[in-house]
Scaffold this motif. Structure first.
Motif, PDB file in Angstrom:
ATOM      1  N   ILE A  26     -16.141 -21.015   2.462  1.00 52.50           N
ATOM      2  CA  ILE A  26     -15.179 -21.141   3.304  1.00 52.50           C
ATOM      3  C   ILE A  26     -13.645 -21.071   2.776  1.00 52.50           C
ATOM      4  CG2 ILE A  26     -13.732 -20.811   5.822  1.00 52.50           C
ATOM      5  CD1 ILE A  26     -16.685 -22.285   6.697  1.00 52.50           C
ATOM      6  N   LYS A  27     -13.184 -19.992   3.107  1.00 55.47           N
ATOM      7  CA  LYS A  27     -11.303 -20.204   2.573  1.00 55.47           C
ATOM      8  C   LYS A  27     -10.922 -19.593   3.632  1.00 55.47           C
ATOM      9  CE  LYS A  27      -9.284 -19.676  -1.995  1.00 55.47           C
ATOM     10  NZ  LYS A  27      -9.232 -19.342  -3.228  1.00 55.47           N
ATOM     11  N   THR A  28      -9.334 -19.861   3.254  1.00 56.54           N
ATOM     12  CA  THR A  28      -7.853 -19.329   4.074  1.00 56.54           C
ATOM     13  C   THR A  28      -8.033 -18.007   3.754  1.00 56.54           C
ATOM     14  OG1 THR A  28      -7.528 -21.558   4.761  1.00 56.54           O
ATOM     15  CG2 THR A  28      -5.599 -19.482   5.040  1.00 56.54           C
ATOM     16  N   CYS A  29      -7.861 -16.794   4.550  1.00 58.30           N
ATOM     17  CA  CYS A  29      -7.653 -15.428   4.272  1.00 58.30           C
ATOM     18  C   CYS A  29      -8.733 -14.607   3.598  1.00 58.30           C
ATOM     19  CB  CYS A  29      -6.574 -15.454   4.232  1.00 58.30           C
ATOM     20  SG  CYS A  29      -5.412 -16.589   5.806  1.00 58.30           S
ATOM     21  N   VAL A  30      -9.998 -15.739   3.456  1.00 52.45           N
ATOM     22  CA  VAL A  30     -11.084 -14.670   2.286  1.00 52.45           C
ATOM     23  C   VAL A  30     -12.280 -14.927   3.192  1.00 52.45           C
ATOM     24  CG1 VAL A  30     -12.142 -14.991   0.114  1.00 52.45           C
ATOM     25  CG2 VAL A  30      -9.481 -15.507   0.034  1.00 52.45           C
ATOM     26  N   HIS A  31     -12.650 -13.974   2.845  1.00 52.32           N
ATOM     27  CA  HIS A  31     -14.563 -13.413   3.501  1.00 52.32           C
ATOM     28  C   HIS A  31     -14.817 -14.648   2.895  1.00 52.32           C
ATOM     29  CE1 HIS A  31     -14.509  -9.457   5.351  1.00 52.32           C
ATOM     30  NE2 HIS A  31     -13.546  -9.307   4.840  1.00 52.32           N
ATOM     31  N   PRO A  32     -16.018 -15.207   3.822  1.00 56.48           N
ATOM     32  CA  PRO A  32     -17.490 -16.226   2.934  1.00 56.48           C
ATOM     33  C   PRO A  32     -17.663 -15.891   2.051  1.00 56.48           C
ATOM     34  CG  PRO A  32     -17.092 -15.989   5.506  1.00 56.48           C
ATOM     35  CD  PRO A  32     -16.313 -15.028   4.906  1.00 56.48           C
ATOM     36  N   SER A  33     -18.061 -16.789   1.388  1.00 56.27           N
ATOM     37  CA  SER A  33     -18.584 -16.138   0.007  1.00 56.27           C
ATOM     38  C   SER A  33     -20.020 -17.299  -0.452  1.00 56.27           C
ATOM     39  CB  SER A  33     -17.588 -15.927  -1.337  1.00 56.27           C
ATOM     40  OG  SER A  33     -17.020 -17.692  -1.681  1.00 56.27           O
ATOM     41  N   ILE A  34     -20.546 -16.815  -1.310  1.00 52.22           N
ATOM     42  CA  ILE A  34     -21.492 -17.840  -2.350  1.00 52.22           C
ATOM     43  C   ILE A  34     -21.323 -18.204  -3.410  1.00 52.22           C
ATOM     44  CG2 ILE A  34     -24.392 -18.375  -2.314  1.00 52.22           C
ATOM     45  CD1 ILE A  34     -24.891 -16.095  -0.297  1.00 52.22           C
ATOM     46  N   LYS A  35     -21.283 -19.842  -4.053  1.00 50.24           N
ATOM     47  CA  LYS A  35     -21.239 -19.642  -5.032  1.00 50.24           C
ATOM     48  C   LYS A  35     -22.297 -20.336  -5.687  1.00 50.24           C
ATOM     49  CE  LYS A  35     -15.773 -20.540  -4.462  1.00 50.24           C
ATOM     50  NZ  LYS A  35     -15.592 -19.378  -5.481  1.00 50.24           N
ATOM     51  N   ILE A  36     -22.695 -20.296  -6.887  1.00 52.44           N
ATOM     52  CA  ILE A  36     -23.164 -21.082  -8.079  1.00 52.44           C
ATOM     53  C   ILE A  36     -23.260 -21.597  -8.832  1.00 52.44           C
ATOM     54  CG2 ILE A  36     -25.710 -20.647  -9.525  1.00 52.44           C
ATOM     55  CD1 ILE A  36     -25.412 -19.094  -5.984  1.00 52.44           C
ATOM     56  N   TYR A  37     -23.554 -23.218  -9.083  1.00 55.67           N
ATOM     57  CA  TYR A  37     -23.126 -23.953  -9.699  1.00 55.67           C
ATOM     58  C   TYR A  37     -24.366 -24.628 -10.270  1.00 55.67           C
ATOM     59  CZ  TYR A  37     -19.243 -24.379  -6.842  1.00 55.67           C
ATOM     60  OH  TYR A  37     -17.237 -23.684  -6.086  1.00 55.67           O
ATOM     61  N   ASP A  38     -23.502 -25.457 -11.785  1.00 58.04           N
ATOM     62  CA  ASP A  38     -24.558 -25.936 -12.358  1.00 58.04           C
ATOM     63  C   ASP A  38     -24.110 -27.385 -12.415  1.00 58.04           C
ATOM     64  OD1 ASP A  38     -25.499 -27.467 -14.742  1.00 58.04           O
ATOM     65  OD2 ASP A  38     -25.802 -25.396 -15.856  1.00 58.04           O
ATOM     66  N   ILE A  39     -24.965 -27.929 -11.460  1.00 56.04           N
ATOM     67  CA  ILE A  39     -25.090 -29.177 -11.606  1.00 56.04           C
ATOM     68  C   ILE A  39     -24.773 -30.375 -12.454  1.00 56.04           C
ATOM     69  CG2 ILE A  39     -25.180 -29.307  -9.081  1.00 56.04           C
ATOM     70  CD1 ILE A  39     -28.121 -30.774  -8.805  1.00 56.04           C
ATOM     71  N   ASN A  40     -25.860 -29.613 -13.661  1.00 57.30           N
ATOM     72  CA  ASN A  40     -25.668 -30.841 -14.630  1.00 57.30           C
ATOM     73  C   ASN A  40     -24.952 -30.584 -15.298  1.00 57.30           C
ATOM     74  OD1 ASN A  40     -28.837 -31.760 -14.005  1.00 57.30           O
ATOM     75  ND2 ASN A  40     -29.202 -30.078 -15.650  1.00 57.30           N
ATOM     76  N   ASN A  41     -24.225 -29.039 -15.649  1.00 51.84           N
ATOM     77  CA  ASN A  41     -23.027 -29.390 -16.510  1.00 51.84           C
ATOM     78  C   ASN A  41     -21.283 -29.247 -15.802  1.00 51.84           C
ATOM     79  OD1 ASN A  41     -24.488 -28.964 -19.362  1.00 51.84           O
ATOM     80  ND2 ASN A  41     -24.865 -26.821 -18.088  1.00 51.84           N
ATOM     81  N   GLU A  42     -21.779 -28.981 -14.376  1.00 50.28           N
ATOM     82  CA  GLU A  42     -20.593 -29.189 -13.534  1.00 50.28           C
ATOM     83  C   GLU A  42     -19.535 -28.515 -13.322  1.00 50.28           C
ATOM     84  OE1 GLU A  42     -18.601 -32.694 -13.881  1.00 50.28           O
ATOM     85  OE2 GLU A  42     -20.812 -34.290 -14.845  1.00 50.28           O
ATOM     86  N   HIS A  43     -20.220 -27.263 -13.553  1.00 46.59           N
ATOM     87  CA  HIS A  43     -19.024 -26.134 -13.546  1.00 46.59           C
ATOM     88  C   HIS A  43     -19.732 -24.522 -12.344  1.00 46.59           C
ATOM     89  CE1 HIS A  43     -21.242 -25.005 -16.938  1.00 46.59           C
ATOM     90  NE2 HIS A  43     -21.498 -23.879 -16.305  1.00 46.59           N
ATOM     91  N   GLU A  44     -18.753 -23.816 -12.455  1.00 45.68           N
ATOM     92  CA  GLU A  44     -19.628 -22.632 -12.018  1.00 45.68           C
ATOM     93  C   GLU A  44     -19.629 -21.413 -11.945  1.00 45.68           C
ATOM     94  OE1 GLU A  44     -17.058 -18.940  -9.032  1.00 45.68           O
ATOM     95  OE2 GLU A  44     -16.169 -21.389  -8.639  1.00 45.68           O
ATOM     96  N   LEU A  45     -21.013 -20.932 -11.685  1.00 42.24           N
ATOM     97  CA  LEU A  45     -21.507 -20.128 -12.773  1.00 42.24           C
ATOM     98  C   LEU A  45     -21.156 -18.429 -11.859  1.00 42.24           C
ATOM     99  CD1 LEU A  45     -25.301 -21.599 -13.163  1.00 42.24           C
ATOM    100  CD2 LEU A  45     -22.997 -21.374 -14.912  1.00 42.24           C
ATOM    101  N   ASN A  46     -20.951 -18.650 -10.910  1.00 40.17           N
ATOM    102  CA  ASN A  46     -21.334 -17.385 -10.178  1.00 40.17           C
ATOM    103  C   ASN A  46     -20.002 -17.341  -9.034  1.00 40.17           C
ATOM    104  OD1 ASN A  46     -20.857 -14.096  -9.686  1.00 40.17           O
ATOM    105  ND2 ASN A  46     -22.914 -14.097  -9.333  1.00 40.17           N
TER     106      ASN A  46
END
Length: 452
Positions: free
Chosen positions: A273-293
Motif C-alpha cells: 500500500i502506498k499513499t495516493c497510489v493503487h495497491p501493487s504487488i512487488k517481487i523481491y529476491d530475499i537472498n540478494n535483498e532487492h526488488e525484482l519487479n
C-alpha cells in the motif's frame, strides 16, 4: 512399566529400523521400474495408463514437482521427478513403491505388506512403548519369517538383535528415544491432527531497533529452507530471519507491505500500500535483498491475501479473483465471484477463499471452471493445507475447522486442540519443512508448530 515389555518393544523397533528399513530400500533399488498413471500427450510409446499409486500428498510432493509449463492436462510429462535419495524414503513409502512398481512374488508381497503393518501397529502407533509377551511370541515369529523371505542372509542379525541387552538397544543407537517421544505426545494437550504447538518465538530483540511489536508485523511466511519472511508494515520493510530470530536482515519496501507469499526458494511476492497510489504487488529476491519487479493492480483487495498456483499469483480484485504472471505483470484470468473475498489460499490446483461475513468456504476448480461451496459454523478468515491434503480453516468465532481433502465434510476441533490458534489471524503450514507458523498481530509473538 515392566522391563521385559519395554525390552520387547526395543527389540521389535530395532528390527524394523535396523533391518527392515534398509532391506526394503535395497530391494527397491534393485527392482524398481518406472510406472506412469496417465496417457502422455508426447510420449505415447512409453506411456501406460495404469492405476493410480495410493500416495498421500506429502509422499507425492517428495517424489515429484509439477512442471508449470504443462498446464491443463494430466500426464507424466507434466511432472518432474525429484532427485530423491533412498534414505529419504520411510518404510511406508518404500513399501508402497515396492508393492506397486516392482515385480514381487506372492510371498514377497505378503512379507512387505506384513512388515509395513507391523511398523505401524507396533512402532509408529504404539504410544505405550511396550509389547506384552503374548503379542511378542507370534509377532517375533512373523518378523523372522517376513525378513528371511526377503533376504535369507539376515538370520544372524536377527539373533544379534534378539539377544541385545536393553541399554544397547534403541536408547543408545538412535538420537530419539521413542518411548520419551510418545510420553511427551501424551502430555501435550495441544496435539491436533498431526500438528503440535511446540515452540513460541519472541522476536522482540530483533525488532527493538525498529519499533514496538504491537501492530508492526502484519504477515509472516515460512520459506522451504525454514527462514521466516515478515511484513513490517509501519517500517516499510521486510524482515528475514531464522525461526530463532538469528541471521536477521531487512529489505526496504517502497510502501507499506501487507501480505507476503513465497514464489520460489529465493523469491517472495508482497502486496504493498502506498499513499495516493493503487495497491501493487512487488517481487523481491530475499537472498540478494532487492526488488525484482513491481506490478500495479488497480482495484486489488489487499486485505484478502495473496497466493500462488501453477507458478502464477492469485489475488482478490473487483469482487473476483485475478491470476497474474509475476514475471511480466500480465493479467491472465479473471474469475468472477460477485462478493468481497477473504483468506485466499491455494492447494492441489484449487483456489480457496471465504465470503466476507458469510459462513461459506468456497473453492474454484480449474477442472470444471466452477466455484464450489461448503457451509461452516462461522466465517473463514484463514486456511492452510496439511500433509495429507486436508485443510485447517480458522474462523472469525475463534474455532478451527478440519476440512477433508475432498472438501465434502469438516470437523470442529475441540478447545484443547485449537487453543494454539487463539487470537491469531492466520496459520501457514510449510509442506517441505513440516512446520506451521502463526502470528499474534496484537503481541507480535510468532509460534512455530511442529508435525508430530
Amino acid at each position: 512399566m515392566d522391563v521385559e515389555d519395554r525390552r520387547r518393544y526395543f527389540i521389535v523397533g530395532s528390527v524394523i529400523l535396523e533391518i527392515v528399513q534398509p532391506l526394503l530400500r535395497t530391494k527397491l533399488e534393485n527392482d524398481y521400474k518406472r510406472k506412469e498413471n496417465a496417457y502422455c500427450c508426447k510420449d505415447k510409446i512409453n506411456c501406460r495408463n495404469n492405476s493410480k499409486l495410493p500416495l498421500i500428498y506429502c509422499q507425492w510432493d517428495l517424489l515429484y514437482t509439477e512442471n508449470p509449463g504443462q498446464p491443463g492436462h494430466n500426464c507424466y510429462c507434466k511432472f518432474i521427478a525429484n532427485p530423491v535419495q533412498l534414505n529419504e524414503l520411510d518404510i511406508t513409502l518404500t513399501s508402497l513403491i515396492l508393492l506397486n512398481c516392482c515385480h514381487l512374488g506372492p510371498s514377497e508381497e505378503n512379507a512387505v505388506r506384513k512388515l509395513r503393518r507391523y511398523k505401524n501397529d507396533y512402532l509408529s502407533h504404539n504410544t505405550e512403548g511396550k509389547i506384552n509377551e503374548t503379542e511378542y511370541k507370534s509377532l517375533w515369529t512373523d518378523l523372522i519369517n517376513c525378513v528371511l523371505q526377503l533376504d535369507p542372509n539376515k538370520q544372524d542379525e536377527l539373533i544379534r538383535i534378539q539377544n541385545r541387552p536393553l541399554d544397547e538397544g534403541l536408547c543408545s543407537r538412535y538420537s530419539t528415544d521413542l518411548l520419551n517421544v510418545h510420553k511427551k505426545l501424551n502430555e501435550i494437550d495441544t496435539r491436533i491432527q498431526g500438528i503440535d504447538s511446540a515452540v513460541q518465538v519472541y522476536l522482540k530483540p530483533v525488532l527493538n531497533k525498529y519499533s514496538s511489536l504491537e501492530g508492526e508485523i502484519l504477515d509472516v511466511v515460512m520459506m522451504d529452507d525454514g527462514r521466516l519472511v515478515m511484513c513490517l508494515y509501519n517500517q516499510c520493510r521486510l524482515l528475514i530471519c531464522n525461526t530463532d530470530g538469528s541471521k536477521a536482515v531487512t529489505i526496504s519496501v517502497d510502501g507499506k507491505p501487507y501480505c507476503v507469499i513465497p514464489v520460489n526458494n529465493s523469491t517472495v511476492a508482497v502486496t504493498v500500500i502506498k499513499t495516493c497510489v493503487h495497491p501493487s504487488i512487488k517481487i523481491y529476491d530475499i537472498n540478494n535483498e532487492h526488488e525484482l519487479n513491481s506490478i500495479p493492480v488497480p482495484g486489488m483487495t489487499i486485505t484478502c491475501g495473496i497466493a500462488m498456483i501453477n507458478n502464477k499469483l492469485v489475488i482478490g480484485a473487483d469482487r473476483g479473483l485475478v491470476i497474474v504472471d509475476y514475471q511480466t505483470g500480465e493479467k491472465l484470468k479473471y474469475i468472477e465471484t460477485n462478493c468481497v473475498l477473504s483468506g485466499i489460499h491455494t492447494s492441489r490446483g484449487r483456489i480457496f477463499f471465504g465470503y466476507y461475513k458469510q459462513n461459506i468456504l468456497c473453492w474454484y476448480s480449474f477442472d470444471n471452471d466452477n466455484v464450489h461451496t461448503i457451509t461452516l459454523p462461522s466465517t473463514p478468515r484463514s486456511m492452510t493445507t496439511l500433509q495429507d491434503g486436508s485443510l485447517y480453516v480458522l474462523c472469525t468465532d475463534g474455532s478451527v475447522q478440519h476440512v477433508s481433502t475432498d472438501v465434502k465434510q469438516f470437523k470442529t476441533l475441540n478447545i484443547n486442540q485449537s487453543k494454539f490458534c487463539n487470537e491469531i489471524p492466520f496459520i501457514r503450514y510449510n509442506l517441505k519443512q513440516k512446520k506451521g507458523v502463526t502470528l499474534s498481530v496484537k503481541t507480535g509473538n510468532i509460534k512455530i508448530l511442529y508435525e508430530v
